[in-house]
Write a protein that holds these residues in place. Structure first.
Motif, PDB file in Angstrom:
ATOM      1  N   VAL A   1       0.849  -1.198   0.000  1.00 19.41           N
ATOM      2  CA  VAL A   1       0.000   0.000   0.000  1.00 19.41           C
ATOM      3  C   VAL A   1       0.882   1.245   0.000  1.00 19.41           C
ATOM      4  O   VAL A   1       0.637   2.191  -0.755  1.00 19.41           O
ATOM      5  CB  VAL A   1      -0.964   0.007   1.216  1.00 19.41           C
ATOM      6  CG1 VAL A   1      -1.652   1.360   1.364  1.00 19.41           C
ATOM      7  CG2 VAL A   1      -1.993  -1.102   1.095  1.00 19.41           C
TER       8      VAL A   1
ATOM      9  N   GLN B   1       3.872   1.559  -1.161  1.00 24.63           N
ATOM     10  CA  GLN B   1       4.477   1.694  -2.488  1.00 24.63           C
ATOM     11  C   GLN B   1       3.478   2.274  -3.492  1.00 24.63           C
ATOM     12  O   GLN B   1       3.840   3.082  -4.341  1.00 24.63           O
ATOM     13  CB  GLN B   1       5.040   0.356  -2.964  1.00 24.63           C
ATOM     14  CG  GLN B   1       6.280  -0.040  -2.173  1.00 24.63           C
ATOM     15  CD  GLN B   1       6.752  -1.455  -2.457  1.00 24.63           C
ATOM     16  OE1 GLN B   1       5.974  -2.318  -2.838  1.00 24.63           O
ATOM     17  NE2 GLN B   1       8.035  -1.687  -2.242  1.00 24.63           N
ATOM     18  N   LYS B   2       2.199   1.882  -3.376  1.00 23.81           N
ATOM     19  CA  LYS B   2       1.164   2.457  -4.248  1.00 23.81           C
ATOM     20  C   LYS B   2       1.009   3.952  -3.978  1.00 23.81           C
ATOM     21  O   LYS B   2       0.895   4.754  -4.907  1.00 23.81           O
ATOM     22  CB  LYS B   2      -0.181   1.756  -4.027  1.00 23.81           C
ATOM     23  CG  LYS B   2      -0.253   0.378  -4.619  1.00 23.81           C
ATOM     24  CD  LYS B   2      -1.572  -0.283  -4.276  1.00 23.81           C
ATOM     25  CE  LYS B   2      -1.518  -1.757  -4.628  1.00 23.81           C
ATOM     26  NZ  LYS B   2      -2.651  -2.503  -4.090  1.00 23.81           N
TER      27      LYS B   2
ATOM     28  N   LEU C   1       1.693   6.842  -6.766  1.00 24.02           N
ATOM     29  CA  LEU C   1       0.641   7.780  -7.150  1.00 24.02           C
ATOM     30  C   LEU C   1       1.048   9.222  -6.849  1.00 24.02           C
ATOM     31  O   LEU C   1       0.774  10.131  -7.629  1.00 24.02           O
ATOM     32  CB  LEU C   1      -0.670   7.420  -6.451  1.00 24.02           C
ATOM     33  CG  LEU C   1      -1.309   6.108  -6.911  1.00 24.02           C
ATOM     34  CD1 LEU C   1      -2.428   5.691  -5.967  1.00 24.02           C
ATOM     35  CD2 LEU C   1      -1.813   6.222  -8.342  1.00 24.02           C
TER      36      LEU C   1
ATOM     37  N   ILE D   1      -7.098   4.508  -2.820  1.00 27.49           N
ATOM     38  CA  ILE D   1      -6.735   3.410  -1.914  1.00 27.49           C
ATOM     39  C   ILE D   1      -7.995   2.781  -1.319  1.00 27.49           C
ATOM     40  O   ILE D   1      -8.145   1.563  -1.288  1.00 27.49           O
ATOM     41  CB  ILE D   1      -5.788   3.900  -0.792  1.00 27.49           C
ATOM     42  CG1 ILE D   1      -4.460   4.396  -1.361  1.00 27.49           C
ATOM     43  CG2 ILE D   1      -5.576   2.824   0.262  1.00 27.49           C
ATOM     44  CD1 ILE D   1      -3.584   3.360  -1.996  1.00 27.49           C
TER      45      ILE D   1
END
Length: 103
Positions: free
Chosen positions: A51, A53-54, A58, A72
């Motif tokens: 999460v 890393q996302k 973004l 998310i």
């Protein structure tokens, strides 16, 4: 098998961000710890790292934290919906087999 847990400092170091960033994401609801120690230390797991890393990707792409938060939460809800649909499908299949007398 026990799950590997990381402290906030460890996950910050792995991701290359500051501890302050991890705490900020927690306060904003973007990256919640999976558990806390008795002393109040935050613990994160591999899913938390994914999460994070996302979020960082973004953010790098120019999305605001508010937009990222919506993405998310939407992703989390869609994963839950998929699991529910899959579970419902299995229950329906079992029910049909039972009704038809098949094993």
């Amino acid at each position: 098998k026990s799950e590997i847990l990381y402290t906030a400092g460890e996950i910050a170091k792995i991701a290359g961000v500051s501890l302050r960033t991890i705490r900020f994401y927690d306060v904003k609801g973007l990256l919640k710890p999976v558990s806390y120690s008795e002393a109040g230390y935050r613990y994160y797991n591999q899913e938390s790292l994914a999460v994070l890393q996302k979020i960082l990707m973004l953010k790098y792409l120019g999305f605001s934290l508010q937009q990222i938060e919506k993405m998310i939460h939407y992703l989390a809800l869609s994963l839950i919906a998929k699991k529910l649909c899959k579970g419902s499908k299995i229950v329906l299949q079992l029910s049909c087999k039972k009704e038809l007398g098949a094993d």
